[in-house]
Design a protein around this motif. Structure first.
Motif, PDB file in Angstrom:
ATOM      1  N   GLY A  11       0.852  -1.233  -0.015  1.00 40.37           N
ATOM      2  CA  GLY A  11      -0.065   0.036   0.022  1.00 40.37           C
ATOM      3  C   GLY A  11       0.985   1.331  -0.087  1.00 40.37           C
ATOM      4  N   ARG A  12       0.230   2.566  -0.108  1.00 40.29           N
ATOM      5  CA  ARG A  12       0.895   3.550   0.139  1.00 40.29           C
ATOM      6  C   ARG A  12       0.394   4.599   0.452  1.00 40.29           C
ATOM      7  NH1 ARG A  12      -2.439   6.579  -2.928  1.00 40.29           N
ATOM      8  NH2 ARG A  12      -2.540   6.583  -5.005  1.00 40.29           N
ATOM      9  N   PHE A  13       0.961   5.793   0.961  1.00 39.44           N
ATOM     10  CA  PHE A  13       0.409   6.983   1.397  1.00 39.44           C
ATOM     11  C   PHE A  13       1.174   8.017   0.333  1.00 39.44           C
ATOM     12  CE2 PHE A  13       0.843  10.796   4.401  1.00 39.44           C
ATOM     13  CZ  PHE A  13      -0.477  11.383   4.074  1.00 39.44           C
ATOM     14  N   ALA A  14       0.440   8.829  -0.296  1.00 37.84           N
ATOM     15  CA  ALA A  14       0.733   9.677  -1.398  1.00 37.84           C
ATOM     16  C   ALA A  14       0.397  11.029  -1.013  1.00 37.84           C
ATOM     17  CB  ALA A  14       0.211   9.285  -2.640  1.00 37.84           C
ATOM     18  N   PRO A  15       1.175  11.998  -0.289  1.00 39.25           N
ATOM     19  CA  PRO A  15       0.504  13.334  -0.116  1.00 39.25           C
ATOM     20  C   PRO A  15       1.105  14.162  -0.893  1.00 39.25           C
ATOM     21  CG  PRO A  15       2.427  12.613   1.549  1.00 39.25           C
ATOM     22  CD  PRO A  15       2.131  11.471   0.631  1.00 39.25           C
ATOM     23  N   ALA A  73       0.577  10.688 -13.586  1.00 38.00           N
ATOM     24  CA  ALA A  73       1.358  10.164 -12.360  1.00 38.00           C
ATOM     25  C   ALA A  73       1.217   9.141 -11.600  1.00 38.00           C
ATOM     26  CB  ALA A  73       1.850  11.620 -11.742  1.00 38.00           C
ATOM     27  N   VAL A  74      -0.085   9.274 -11.082  1.00 34.41           N
ATOM     28  CA  VAL A  74      -0.602   8.437  -9.986  1.00 34.41           C
ATOM     29  C   VAL A  74      -0.497   6.832 -10.517  1.00 34.41           C
ATOM     30  CG1 VAL A  74      -2.922   8.221  -9.797  1.00 34.41           C
ATOM     31  CG2 VAL A  74      -1.720   8.650  -7.865  1.00 34.41           C
ATOM     32  N   VAL A  75      -1.090   6.884 -11.702  1.00 36.56           N
ATOM     33  CA  VAL A  75      -1.367   5.544 -12.383  1.00 36.56           C
ATOM     34  C   VAL A  75       0.121   4.728 -12.883  1.00 36.56           C
ATOM     35  CG1 VAL A  75      -1.889   4.541 -14.652  1.00 36.56           C
ATOM     36  CG2 VAL A  75      -3.470   5.767 -12.982  1.00 36.56           C
ATOM     37  N   VAL A 130      -5.594   3.008  -0.601  1.00 32.62           N
ATOM     38  CA  VAL A 130      -6.585   3.342   0.323  1.00 32.62           C
ATOM     39  C   VAL A 130      -6.268   4.913   0.520  1.00 32.62           C
ATOM     40  CG1 VAL A 130      -7.262   3.090   2.930  1.00 32.62           C
ATOM     41  CG2 VAL A 130      -6.451   1.009   1.891  1.00 32.62           C
ATOM     42  N   ARG A 131      -7.380   5.632   0.397  1.00 36.17           N
ATOM     43  CA  ARG A 131      -7.008   7.182   0.463  1.00 36.17           C
ATOM     44  C   ARG A 131      -8.463   7.721   0.654  1.00 36.17           C
ATOM     45  NH1 ARG A 131      -6.194   7.505  -6.187  1.00 36.17           N
ATOM     46  NH2 ARG A 131      -8.066   6.844  -6.899  1.00 36.17           N
ATOM     47  N   GLY A 132      -8.527   9.038   0.657  1.00 36.43           N
ATOM     48  CA  GLY A 132      -9.710   9.811   1.142  1.00 36.43           C
ATOM     49  C   GLY A 132     -10.673   9.688  -0.082  1.00 36.43           C
ATOM     50  N   ASP A 154     -12.430  11.718  -1.317  1.00 32.90           N
ATOM     51  CA  ASP A 154     -12.824  12.786  -2.292  1.00 32.90           C
ATOM     52  C   ASP A 154     -12.099  12.342  -3.627  1.00 32.90           C
ATOM     53  OD1 ASP A 154     -10.273  12.642  -0.867  1.00 32.90           O
ATOM     54  OD2 ASP A 154      -9.807  14.644  -1.308  1.00 32.90           O
ATOM     55  N   LEU A 155     -11.251  11.421  -3.691  1.00 34.94           N
ATOM     56  CA  LEU A 155     -10.680  10.936  -4.841  1.00 34.94           C
ATOM     57  C   LEU A 155     -11.486   9.590  -5.537  1.00 34.94           C
ATOM     58  CD1 LEU A 155      -6.899  11.137  -3.665  1.00 34.94           C
ATOM     59  CD2 LEU A 155      -7.897  12.477  -5.437  1.00 34.94           C
ATOM     60  N   LEU A 156     -12.514   9.113  -4.828  1.00 33.21           N
ATOM     61  CA  LEU A 156     -13.297   8.259  -5.676  1.00 33.21           C
ATOM     62  C   LEU A 156     -13.785   8.583  -6.744  1.00 33.21           C
ATOM     63  CD1 LEU A 156     -14.720   5.434  -5.180  1.00 33.21           C
ATOM     64  CD2 LEU A 156     -16.833   6.689  -4.080  1.00 33.21           C
ATOM     65  N   SER A 214      -9.130  20.585   4.279  1.00 37.14           N
ATOM     66  CA  SER A 214      -7.833  20.532   3.232  1.00 37.14           C
ATOM     67  C   SER A 214      -6.902  21.134   3.474  1.00 37.14           C
ATOM     68  CB  SER A 214      -8.745  21.045   1.702  1.00 37.14           C
ATOM     69  OG  SER A 214      -9.003  22.358   1.801  1.00 37.14           O
ATOM     70  N   LYS A 215      -5.771  20.917   2.773  1.00 42.80           N
ATOM     71  CA  LYS A 215      -4.590  22.016   3.167  1.00 42.80           C
ATOM     72  C   LYS A 215      -4.928  23.353   2.635  1.00 42.80           C
ATOM     73  CE  LYS A 215      -1.983  17.800   2.049  1.00 42.80           C
ATOM     74  NZ  LYS A 215      -1.388  17.220   1.082  1.00 42.80           N
ATOM     75  N   GLN A 216      -5.690  23.544   1.633  1.00 39.18           N
ATOM     76  CA  GLN A 216      -6.299  24.950   1.475  1.00 39.18           C
ATOM     77  C   GLN A 216      -6.762  25.618   2.484  1.00 39.18           C
ATOM     78  OE1 GLN A 216      -6.527  22.204  -0.755  1.00 39.18           O
ATOM     79  NE2 GLN A 216      -4.631  22.990  -2.228  1.00 39.18           N
TER      80      GLN A 216
HETATM   81  N1  GLU Z   1      -1.796  13.386  -3.796  1.00 43.60           N
HETATM   82  C1  GLU Z   1      -2.867  13.143  -3.468  1.00 43.60           C
HETATM   83  C2  GLU Z   1      -3.333  14.141  -2.663  1.00 43.60           C
HETATM   84  O1  GLU Z   1      -2.694  14.432  -1.467  1.00 43.60           O
HETATM   85  C3  GLU Z   1      -3.352  11.637  -3.081  1.00 43.60           C
HETATM   86  C4  GLU Z   1      -3.261  10.929  -4.356  1.00 43.60           C
HETATM   87  C5  GLU Z   1      -3.881   9.461  -3.858  1.00 43.60           C
HETATM   88  O2  GLU Z   1      -3.658   9.048  -3.026  1.00 43.60           O
HETATM   89  O3  GLU Z   1      -4.019   8.829  -4.997  1.00 43.60           O
HETATM   90  O4  GLU Z   1      -4.766  14.489  -2.438  1.00 43.60           O
END
Ligand code: GLU
Ligand code: ZN
Length: 307
Positions: free
Chosen positions: A6-10, A178-180, A192-194, A196-198, A233-235
């Protein structure tokens, strides 16, 4: 059991907030509880939006919170050649085309709601005075996935999203491409992620199909909201993690994920709390969100008529 990764991709656009902790902790527990590896990837593909020092700060906070990753950290800003190679594959397959439409032109042709690209440049843009973006030809067949938390999710890319950008007019590659490419390069088996990306996931699955890459399993965690019901959100810069109290933050994140850590562990260390969580991880206790954007009945009908 096959090996899990798995991964975390911030994205390093600011400090980690409570919502990022949910994604980090959820992806960590999901894969480590199965004896798999947890990787960290810094998604700095959108270089102008990267904040100097943010990536290092994120890694420092993860360590402080006891979320220790496997292997080297991957930085998207160093992977341009791989994204270009993927774009070349799409080009050779005749799946991408240049588009010179401005955002304003697309808005004019789109009927409210989400911006859906109407395919204006599919047969050539006719303009040479602007640098083009590259768009991927989408198809009418719906893309369906069975999300580990949210259940069945379906989207028809052509009518609900439109041909989407894989390389921007400024030359930067899109997040989706990039993500793919990276999930495949890092041999990720579970994302596994938030949630909001569904609604981005069908685009990513379609790209995997176009590039001949495997599709990982997806689980979209509920999105943390503040007391006013706004998504964090970070914003919005609300509630950055309080580094002084990692255990308190982790405890709250576990409760948000439906886990029930014993109250006395709030005074323990991150390491103790995380080892409790690994042993007692119950993903079924995570609440699915009721509103799945785009999975409405009318959308599905449009898909079925078109397919
Ligand atoms: N980099 C994206 C973000 O921080 C997450 C991407 C992902 O988990 O696929 O919202
Ligand atoms: Zn166009």
């Amino acid at each position: 059991m096959p090996f899990e990764r798995g991964r975390f991709a911030p994205s390093p656009s600011g400090p980690l907030h409570f919502g990022s902790l949910i994604a980090a902790l959820g992806s960590f527990l999901a894969v480590r509880s199965q004896g798999g590896q947890w990787l960290v990837r810094i998604e700095d593909v959108d270089t102008p939006r990267s904040v100097p020092g943010a990536a290092d700060h994120i890694l420092h906070v993860l360590e402080r919170f006891g979320l220790i990753w496997d292997g080297p950290v991957l930085y998207q800003s160093q992977r341009t050649d791989c994204y270009q190679a993927a774009l070349d594959v799409l080009k050779t397959a005749g799946l991408v085309y240049p588009c010179t439409c401005s955002r304003r032109e697309i808005t004019q042709h789109s009927s409210g709601g989400d911006l859906i690209y109407p395919g204006t440049c599919r047969n050539g843009s006719g303009r040479t005075d602007r640098a083009p973006a590259m768009r991927l030809h989408t198809a009418a067949q719906p893309i369906q996935l069975v999300d580990g938390i949210q259940g069945v999710y379906r989207q028809c890319l052509e009518s609900q999203v439109g041909d989407f950008v894989v390389r921007r007019a400024d030359g930067l590659f899109s997040y989706h491409l990039a993500v793919v490419v990276d999930d495949s390069a890092q041999q990720i088996t579970q994302v596994v992620r938030g949630s909001d990306l569904l609604s981005s996931t069908p685009r990513q699955i379609y790209l995997q199909q176009c590039l001949g890459l495997p599709t990982p399993r997806y689980s979209h965690l509920p999105i943390a909201v503040d007391r006013q019901g706004n998504k964090l959100s970070k914003q919005s810069k609300t509630m950055p993690l309080d580094e002084r109290y990692p255990t308190v933050e982790l405890f709250a994140a576990l409760e948000f994920l439906g886990q029930r850590p014993p109250a006395e562990l709030v005074r323990s260390t991150p390491v103790t709390l995380i080892s409790w969580a690994l042993e007692h991880w119950r993903p079924k206790q995570i609440k699915a969100e009721l509103n799945k954007p785009c999975a409405t009945l009318s959308c599905l009908r449009t898909c079925e008529e078109k397919a």
